[in-house]
Enzyme design. Structure first.
Site, mmCIF file in Angstrom:
data_model
loop_
_atom_site.group_PDB
_atom_site.id
_atom_site.type_symbol
_atom_site.label_atom_id
_atom_site.label_comp_id
_atom_site.label_asym_id
_atom_site.label_seq_id
_atom_site.Cartn_x
_atom_site.Cartn_y
_atom_site.Cartn_z
ATOM 1 N N LYS A 43 0.800 -1.219 0.000
ATOM 2 C CA LYS A 43 0.000 0.000 0.000
ATOM 3 C C LYS A 43 0.837 1.275 0.000
ATOM 4 C CE LYS A 43 -4.140 -1.831 0.056
ATOM 5 N NZ LYS A 43 -5.083 -1.652 -1.046
ATOM 6 N N SER A 257 -3.459 -12.875 2.952
ATOM 7 C CA SER A 257 -3.880 -12.517 1.593
ATOM 8 C C SER A 257 -2.874 -13.070 0.590
ATOM 9 C CB SER A 257 -4.011 -11.002 1.440
ATOM 10 O OG SER A 257 -2.796 -10.366 1.736
#
Lengths: 315, 138
Positions: A43, A257
């Site tokens: 991110k 994830s």
């Protein structure tokens, strides 16, 4: 490697071969270690790009308050950058997230508004839009609809992958905001149109899908289906199993994830091997496992680990 | 169709309804000269087409609360039509004039049908179909 500041060091992450998990010399798996970014996740790329763009557009004045719906990593990246650039940050985060995420956000100075576990990130987005309307002077960069999110990956992640692995045949990443897949996907479509772009989407427990009606469903504004070749839904059990395999066989300690993404990557690898095709499959390691240790899902039986993640936003 | 599901070996209950459909299904099997998988054979030696459909919470009022239902059909469109026959109203929640509704995702053996052949995607015996509302991540 020397950089003038922490933010200058975002990106340029290593691409690591996986000799044990790769099924053969012709079908190889490659992990792009995005946990090597300053706040430990992919991110950082998207958020730095979004903040820089907002500053260039004149939408961020010194001392401004930022508002963002996030399940964790986006908020953590934004909290760090906001601190360095002199902004305040308010995050709207679902309550069913690991406590480490709250600790990290708080440590970097963010304020947190918790949204209900029911509805997951959809609910966080909904609440953030209400809060934004009540506070018109706050700035919501809004990762789901901000083109600078995907642009970060078009400008950096995509070119890095192709430079390190010119023989790339498949790119596999997680589908959340869709930013990574849209940016890398668009870059590869332009430079290597034959490369397959594959999405791995986490399939959460029922709580997260507990919407009041189907019209409350959510598709990110930046999502363009035409950039993907296929899209797989991966449940918690498979994600945990693959996360553990990545650690046991290749020594990489990743979040769940990444396990979901690896599951899809291994499915593609097996298919290529059976068909006798050559394949170089690159996938994203979104973050390390540190933020998820308190879930207890790294040890014990798969059944226990699966129950531990049930109802949690684990990706 | 090759999926990614780790637990793709689903056990199907041999239902009375399936036996009643036996004769029709037998004709299909013979005409297609399919190799009969032992898992698909009833004690009478008759094959039946059946898929498991996972229904999200939001649509369960239409299935009498059932989380997993069985349906038949050789394509996803046929499966949806079959579901509509058993659970009136469900078809309209899944489809609009353009096909699958925007906020409805359907996966066959974990693969999104929008990247297969959409509603025309072939469904094989014992495939697993999952219906989910679209949700945000990140």
């Amino acid at each position: 490697m020397r950089f003038n500041s922490l933010l200058d060091s975002v990106g340029q992450t290593p691409l690591i071969g996986l000799p044990t998990l790769s099924p053969s010399a012709d079908v190889r798996l490659w992990a792009k270690l995005e946990d090597r970014n300053p706040t430990g996740s992919i991110k950082d790329r998207a958020i730095l790009s979004m903040v820089n763009q907002a500053e260039r557009d004149g939408n961020l004045q010194p001392g401004a308050t930022l508002l963002e719906p996030t399940s964790g990593n986006t908020g953590i990246a934004l909290a760090m950058i906001a601190k360095l650039r002199g902004y305040q940050l308010v995050c709207v985060m679902p309550e069913n997230t690991s406590p480490e995420r709250t600790s990290l956000l708080t440590m970097w100075g963010a304020r947190i508004i918790y949204s209900s576990a029911v509805g997951g990130s959809n609910e966080a987005v909904r609440v953030a839009k209400v809060v934004a309307a009540e506070n018109p002077d706050w700035v919501m960069l809004y990762q789901y609809g901000n083109p600078a999110n995907a642009q970060a990956h078009y400008d950096t992640t995509g070119p890095e992958l192709l430079a390190d692995l010119p023989t790339l045949t498949h790119f596999v990443a997680g589908l959340g905001t869709t930013g990574t897949l849209m940016g890398v996907g668009r870059y590869l479509r332009e430079h290597r149109p034959e490369v397959k772009i594959v999405a791995a989407e986490p399939r959460y427990g029922e709580l997260v899908y507990g919407l009041r009606n189907l019209d409350e469903g959510f598709v990110p504004e930046i999502y363009d289906e035409s950039l993907l070749s296929s899209r797989f839904s991966v449940g918690g059990r498979d994600a945990i199993r693959r996360t553990r395999e990545l650690m046991d066989l290749e020594g990489i300690f990743a979040g769940f994830s990444t396990g979901a993404i690896l599951h899809a990557a291994l499915g593609i690898a097996e298919k290529a091997k059976r068909a006798g095709d050559r394949a170089d499959i690159a996938f994203i390691v979104c973050d390390g496992g540190w933020k998820y240790l308190s879930t207890g899902a790294y040890g014990g039986s798969l059944d226990d680990a699966e129950s531990a993640l049930e109802g949690q936003l684990w990706a | 169709m090759t999926g990614l599901s780790s637990d793709s070996c689903k056990v199907l209950a041999g239902t009375l309804a399936a036996r009643e459909r036996g004769i029709f299904v037998l004709i299909v099997v013979v005409s297609q000269l399919k190799v009969v998988n032992p898992r698909n054979v009833e004690s009478t030696g008759v094959k039946f087409m059946s898929v498991e459909v996972r229904v999200p919470t939001i649509l369960r009022p239409l299935t009498g609360g059932a989380k997993v239902v069985t349906a038949k059909g050789e394509t996803l469109a046929a499966v949806v039509a079959d579901l509509e026959g058993t659970y009136p109203g469900i078809g309209e929640r899944l489809l609009d004039d353009s096909g699958l509704r925007r906020f409805v995702n359907v996966y066959i053996n974990d693969e999104d049908v929008r990247f297969l052949a959409g509603l025309q995607t072939k469904v094989a015996d014992q495939d697993s179909i999952t219906i989910l509302p679209a949700v945000a991540g990140g």
